[in-house]
Write a protein that holds these residues in place. Structure first.
Motif, PDB file in Angstrom:
ATOM      1  N   GLU A 276       0.837  -1.203   0.000  1.00 51.80           N
ATOM      2  CA  GLU A 276       0.000   0.000   0.000  1.00 51.80           C
ATOM      3  C   GLU A 276       0.875   1.257   0.000  1.00 51.80           C
ATOM      4  OE1 GLU A 276      -3.746   0.634   2.816  1.00 51.80           O
ATOM      5  OE2 GLU A 276      -2.675  -1.237   3.215  1.00 51.80           O
ATOM      6  N   LEU A 277       1.927   1.206   0.834  1.00 56.77           N
ATOM      7  CA  LEU A 277       2.837   2.353   0.920  1.00 56.77           C
ATOM      8  C   LEU A 277       3.596   2.541  -0.386  1.00 56.77           C
ATOM      9  CD1 LEU A 277       4.022   1.826   4.595  1.00 56.77           C
ATOM     10  CD2 LEU A 277       2.805   3.840   3.731  1.00 56.77           C
ATOM     11  N   ASN A 278       3.983   1.432  -1.012  1.00 58.98           N
ATOM     12  CA  ASN A 278       4.613   1.543  -2.332  1.00 58.98           C
ATOM     13  C   ASN A 278       3.666   2.237  -3.312  1.00 58.98           C
ATOM     14  OD1 ASN A 278       7.062   0.391  -1.780  1.00 58.98           O
ATOM     15  ND2 ASN A 278       6.545  -1.643  -2.557  1.00 58.98           N
ATOM     16  N   GLY A 279       2.394   1.872  -3.234  1.00 63.31           N
ATOM     17  CA  GLY A 279       1.385   2.477  -4.115  1.00 63.31           C
ATOM     18  C   GLY A 279       1.326   3.988  -3.919  1.00 63.31           C
ATOM     19  N   ILE A 280       1.363   4.429  -2.650  1.00 60.45           N
ATOM     20  CA  ILE A 280       1.346   5.873  -2.371  1.00 60.45           C
ATOM     21  C   ILE A 280       2.618   6.517  -2.916  1.00 60.45           C
ATOM     22  CG2 ILE A 280       1.362   7.635  -0.554  1.00 60.45           C
ATOM     23  CD1 ILE A 280      -0.475   5.874   1.098  1.00 60.45           C
ATOM     24  N   ALA A 281       3.770   5.860  -2.683  1.00 58.24           N
ATOM     25  CA  ALA A 281       5.047   6.415  -3.157  1.00 58.24           C
ATOM     26  C   ALA A 281       5.011   6.596  -4.679  1.00 58.24           C
ATOM     27  CB  ALA A 281       6.208   5.513  -2.749  1.00 58.24           C
ATOM     28  N   ILE A 282       4.459   5.612  -5.386  1.00 52.95           N
ATOM     29  CA  ILE A 282       4.377   5.703  -6.854  1.00 52.95           C
ATOM     30  C   ILE A 282       3.483   6.879  -7.262  1.00 52.95           C
ATOM     31  CG2 ILE A 282       3.475   4.529  -8.922  1.00 52.95           C
ATOM     32  CD1 ILE A 282       4.440   1.846  -7.538  1.00 52.95           C
ATOM     33  N   GLU A 283       2.338   7.023  -6.578  1.00 53.26           N
ATOM     34  CA  GLU A 283       1.435   8.138  -6.898  1.00 53.26           C
ATOM     35  C   GLU A 283       2.123   9.481  -6.670  1.00 53.26           C
ATOM     36  OE1 GLU A 283      -2.763   6.382  -5.604  1.00 53.26           O
ATOM     37  OE2 GLU A 283      -2.593   8.545  -5.259  1.00 53.26           O
ATOM     38  N   GLU A 284       2.848   9.575  -5.544  1.00 50.66           N
ATOM     39  CA  GLU A 284       3.526  10.840  -5.229  1.00 50.66           C
ATOM     40  C   GLU A 284       4.624  11.143  -6.253  1.00 50.66           C
ATOM     41  OE1 GLU A 284       1.919  12.538  -3.371  1.00 50.66           O
ATOM     42  OE2 GLU A 284       1.512  11.721  -1.389  1.00 50.66           O
ATOM     43  N   LEU A 285       5.282  10.084  -6.688  1.00 50.62           N
ATOM     44  CA  LEU A 285       6.326  10.277  -7.706  1.00 50.62           C
ATOM     45  C   LEU A 285       5.691  10.751  -9.018  1.00 50.62           C
ATOM     46  CD1 LEU A 285       9.365   9.969  -7.651  1.00 50.62           C
ATOM     47  CD2 LEU A 285       9.124   7.625  -8.444  1.00 50.62           C
ATOM     48  N   GLN A 286       4.506  10.220  -9.325  1.00 46.56           N
ATOM     49  CA  GLN A 286       3.783  10.694 -10.518  1.00 46.56           C
ATOM     50  C   GLN A 286       3.392  12.166 -10.351  1.00 46.56           C
ATOM     51  OE1 GLN A 286       0.756   7.669 -10.497  1.00 46.56           O
ATOM     52  NE2 GLN A 286       1.815   6.395 -12.008  1.00 46.56           N
TER      53      GLN A 286
END
Ligand SMILES: [Fe+2]
Ligand SMILES: [Fe+2]
Length: 190
Positions: A53-63
């Motif tokens: 889930e945290l990886n998912g947030i990190a990816i969104e923030e990077l986008q």
């Protein structure tokens, strides 16, 4: 949805309006830091089962970071140095030591940063409509995502210890209300 005890200070919008390029550079750094913070939360034992889930947030923030960088490029604004936010520093300074306490406090701080971003992006989506419709639409497009991050981080803290989280929320809501009133002349989001 957001339960803050103090409104965005009245001098924030005039400062932002007068310094949009600098605020956009600050926003780029905010998204970059949001991505690294999501990854940093993965160090806590209590969050090992939330890593994906945290990886998912990190990816969104990077986008989001990339979207702001694209905007900077289109507008010919050079990417520049980050400035530390006294509000964020003030919140983070109160994170207690000790694995579980630290994880809960860190999650609450992250939730507050996401929540205040959500609130300010919503404000900008309205306030910029006449002045800069492209930027207004850009901010409108980020509101939902940051709102979801706010809720996710709070739920993660509550899943570790609901009572402890509620108690710390009381503390952090007061601290946020105190810190947000302190003047910050720098052109930044927080
Ligand atoms: Fe973001
Ligand atoms: Fe976010």
């Amino acid at each position: 949805m957001l339960l803050f005890r103090e409104k965005i200070p009245a001098d924030w919008w005039p400062k932002v309006k007068a310094n949009l390029p600098a605020v956009l550079v600050d926003h780029a750094h905010l998204e970059r830091k949001a991505a690294t913070t999501a990854l940093n939360l993965e160090k806590y034992r209590d969050l090992y089962d939330r890593v994906e889930e945290l990886n998912g947030i990190a990816i969104e923030e990077l986008q989001h970071f990339q979207l702001v960088l694209n905007l900077l490029k289109r507008r010919g604004i050079p990417f520049g140095q980050p400035h530390p936010s006294p509000w964020i520093t003030g919140l983070m300074r109160s994170v207690r030591n000790g694995n579980r306490h630290q994880a809960i406090d860190h999650l609450i701080c992250c939730a507050f940063i996401e929540g205040r971003s959500c609130e300010k992006f919503q404000f900008l989506a309205e306030a910029l409509k006449q002045i800069d419709p492209e930027l207004a639409a850009f901010y409108a497009g980020l509101v939902e995502s940051e709102g979801n991050h706010y809720a996710t981080y709070l739920l993660m803290a509550k899943a570790i210890d609901e009572r402890e989280t509620d108690e710390r929320m009381e503390f952090y809501l007061d601290l946020d209300a105190k810190l947000i009133r302190e003047p910050n002349p720098l052109p930044m989001l927080h």
